[in-house]
Design an enzyme around this catalytic site. Structure first.
Site, PDB file in Angstrom:
ATOM      1  N   HIS A 146       0.809  -1.219   0.000  1.00 55.10           N
ATOM      2  CA  HIS A 146       0.000   0.000   0.000  1.00 55.10           C
ATOM      3  C   HIS A 146       0.842   1.269   0.000  1.00 55.10           C
ATOM      4  O   HIS A 146       0.325   2.353  -0.263  1.00 55.10           O
ATOM      5  CB  HIS A 146      -0.990   0.003   1.179  1.00 55.10           C
ATOM      6  CG  HIS A 146      -0.395   0.239   2.516  1.00 55.10           C
ATOM      7  ND1 HIS A 146      -0.219  -0.762   3.457  1.00 55.10           N
ATOM      8  CD2 HIS A 146       0.052   1.371   3.113  1.00 55.10           C
ATOM      9  CE1 HIS A 146       0.301  -0.250   4.547  1.00 55.10           C
ATOM     10  NE2 HIS A 146       0.476   1.042   4.363  1.00 55.10           N
ATOM     11  N   ASP A 176       0.150  -7.646   1.363  1.00 54.98           N
ATOM     12  CA  ASP A 176       0.565  -6.246   1.503  1.00 54.98           C
ATOM     13  C   ASP A 176       2.080  -6.104   1.520  1.00 54.98           C
ATOM     14  O   ASP A 176       2.634  -5.339   2.302  1.00 54.98           O
ATOM     15  CB  ASP A 176      -0.044  -5.613   2.761  1.00 54.98           C
ATOM     16  CG  ASP A 176       0.065  -4.085   2.738  1.00 54.98           C
ATOM     17  OD1 ASP A 176       0.129  -3.518   1.641  1.00 54.98           O
ATOM     18  OD2 ASP A 176       0.092  -3.472   3.828  1.00 54.98           O
ATOM     19  N   SER A 248       4.747   2.339   7.756  1.00 53.10           N
ATOM     20  CA  SER A 248       4.363   1.254   6.850  1.00 53.10           C
ATOM     21  C   SER A 248       5.573   0.704   6.118  1.00 53.10           C
ATOM     22  O   SER A 248       6.332   1.455   5.513  1.00 53.10           O
ATOM     23  CB  SER A 248       3.353   1.760   5.824  1.00 53.10           C
ATOM     24  OG  SER A 248       2.110   1.994   6.406  1.00 53.10           O
TER      25      SER A 248
END
Length: 527
Positions: A146, A176, A248
């Protein structure tokens, strides 16, 4: 992976575009020592007391992570991404109107439709940032899908402040994860751990929270195997650490300096960190990143079944001693499972001898194998154990070989979507409303034959009835009851009566719903 995975109105699992990791402090403890002489007069032994006090302090004070941070921090990178989010209209400098004219002022102030004189269409960009880490000296690095999804350009910043361009090698939305290649050579890098961490182990994370860059935080592994509803292969490490926007794709290290996970989500009632984060385990990262590097994509094994957990109620209705395994609700047409003879109602208990604890466990085990692999499935069918050999197909991109908490969600049959006409409604009103009042439970259902389709249609439902409590809705089709196919309301009544006569506390129904086919265990003790 979506930015936010809502768990409740005010409790959300968020992707770590909202991320940062724990800073913990541990207070030192100072201990002293003294001796009393036989006369009870205070007697000090200064050297001995000083040595004991220092030793106690050393034992009480943690060693700290500074040495390990110096070792691994140079391999952690900040990732900046420019993404294309659409198009926008912009105004050319040379408009076909006199300078200062009312028309020129109008167009400059309000713009004009696409295609109007003086207008041109351009690309509109957005920007995002995250974290990552280098896994080889020639610039391969790991981050989240993402973070780089729909990237037009990717840049990374290293600890020395240098900025490098990078390209996306491959992504995997189901886990992911993404692999990028940073331009250059002789980069410092870190390794993925060979062994999984234990619950309670210290861990350290380094990332780019809030774009600050190079932030170090620490915590512990508080749980393993977490399913947060993010995807079919959820198997997260839970890290008790504050994780915030910008972390992230950042790494979580063990105390030996190996990466045990990639941070990807947080639990957050308010959108900020409450100290609970989730990381993709290193063993998953190895498998996915290896395929992305070799092929640029990930292929997964596929058997083609809709599966669901074996709950305690389902286990009881089937006469099993304990819940476990994955219950096959429906094999998909022309799938490897159908070719191997897997049938609805089978419980898959092992894959090549490895236990299948639940439906999600089966999805992970099959998904980790390569297409074309032949596996031995341990199957429990009507109380008898058997082994079935299945040659795995390749998971189609359009499908998720996954297990929802209740059922899978394939497209609903078109015939199930039409509204009943008047004749249908009158026929269904003649069905058995409040099924089996005399010798069965009050289900609160009005049933009717499904016509050319197999099964019995739920024509109407009492919102206060037992069936409503178990998720039945008008339009659902009951396919079988207690392992017996049914085509009329009378056959449903008969199967329920037989189950009750046999002393069963619950009966298993296979039901075709808008979300797919599933089994439902209905208790028989409620009148």
């Amino acid at each position: 992976m979506a930015l936010n995975v809502d768990c409740a109105p005010k409790q959300r699992i968020l992707s770590i575009r909202r991320v940062a990791l724990l800073a913990s402090t541990v207070a030192g403890v100072t201990a002293g020592a003294f001796l009393l002489a036989p006369s009870f007069a205070p007697y000090a032994a200064p050297a001995l007391a000083q040595n004991l006090s220092q030793e106690a302090q050393n034992l009480a004070r943690p060693a700290g992570f500074a040495d390990m941070v110096e070792k691994v921090k140079p391999a952690v990178i900040s990732v900046r991404v420019k993404t294309r989010v659409g198009t926008e209209l912009s105004l050319d400098e040379d408009l076909p109107f006199p300078k200062g004219s009312p028309m020129e002022q109008f167009f400059k102030r309000f713009g004009a439709p696409d295609g109007a004189p003086g207008m041109r269409r351009g690309r509109q960009f957005g920007a995002s940032q995250g974290s990552g880490f280098l896994i080889s000296s020639d610039g391969y690095a790991v981050t989240n899908n993402h973070v780089v999804d729909k990237a037009e350009t990717v840049e990374v910043s290293t600890e020395d402040g240098k900025i490098h361009s990078a390209k996306v090698i491959g992504t995997d939305s189901r886990t992911d994860l993404a692999l990028i290649k940073v331009g250059g050579n002789n980069f410092p890098y870190v390794k993925l751990a060979d062994t999984p961490p234990r619950v309670g182990d210290w861990v350290l994370a380094i990332g780019n929270p809030f774009g600050l860059g190079g932030t170090v935080t620490a915590g512990i592994v508080s749980a393993r195997g977490r399913d947060i509803g993010a995807g079919p292969y959820d198997d997260f490490l839970q890290i008790d650490a504050p994780v915030n926007k910008g972390n992230s794709g950042g790494p979580t290290f063990n105390t030996e300096g190996s990466v045990i996970g990639v941070n990807t989500a947080i639990y957050s009632p308010s959108g900020g960190s409450v100290g609970i984060a989730f990381a993709i385990p290193a063993e998953t990262v190895k498998t996915v990143i290896g395929q992305l590097k070799d092929k640029g994509a990930v292929t997964r094994g596929w058997i083609g079944v809709q599966i669901q957990p074996v709950t305690s109620e389902i286990a009881d209705s089937l006469g099993l001693k304990k819940a476990g395994g994955a219950l096959v609700a429906e094999p998909q047409k022309d799938s490897p499972a159908v070719k191997a003879g897997i049938a609805a109602g089978d419980i898959i208990t092992t894959v090549d001898g490895a236990a299948v604890n639940n439906a999600r466990d089966l999805a992970r085990q099959i998904g980790s194998l390569a297409p074309g692999t032949t596996v031995k499935l341990g199957v429990l069918r009507k109380g008898a154990e058997k082994t079935v050999n299945v040659t795995l197909g390749e998971l189609p991109n359009a499908r998720d070989a996954r297990a929802d908490r209740r059922s899978l969600r394939p497209d609903r049959d078109k015939d199930m979507q039409r509204a009943p006409d008047r004749e249908d409604r009158s026929e269904r009103r003649r069905g058995d409303r409040d099924l089996d009042r005399n010798d069965g439970p009050h289900l609160g259902l009005s049933l009717a034959p499904a016509g050319s389709e197999p099964g019995v249609v739920v024509a109407d439902i009492d919102p206060n009835g037992l069936a409503a409590d178990f998720g039945f809705k008008a339009g659902d089709v009951i396919l079988d009851v207690a392992g017996k196919t049914v085509a009329t309301p009378a056959e449903v009544r008969k199967a329920l009566g037989e189950a009750r006569t046999e002393g069963k506390r619950s009966v298993l129904m296979r039901v075709k719903t808008e979300q797919g086919t599933r089994f439902v265990a209905i208790p028989l003790g409620r009148a």
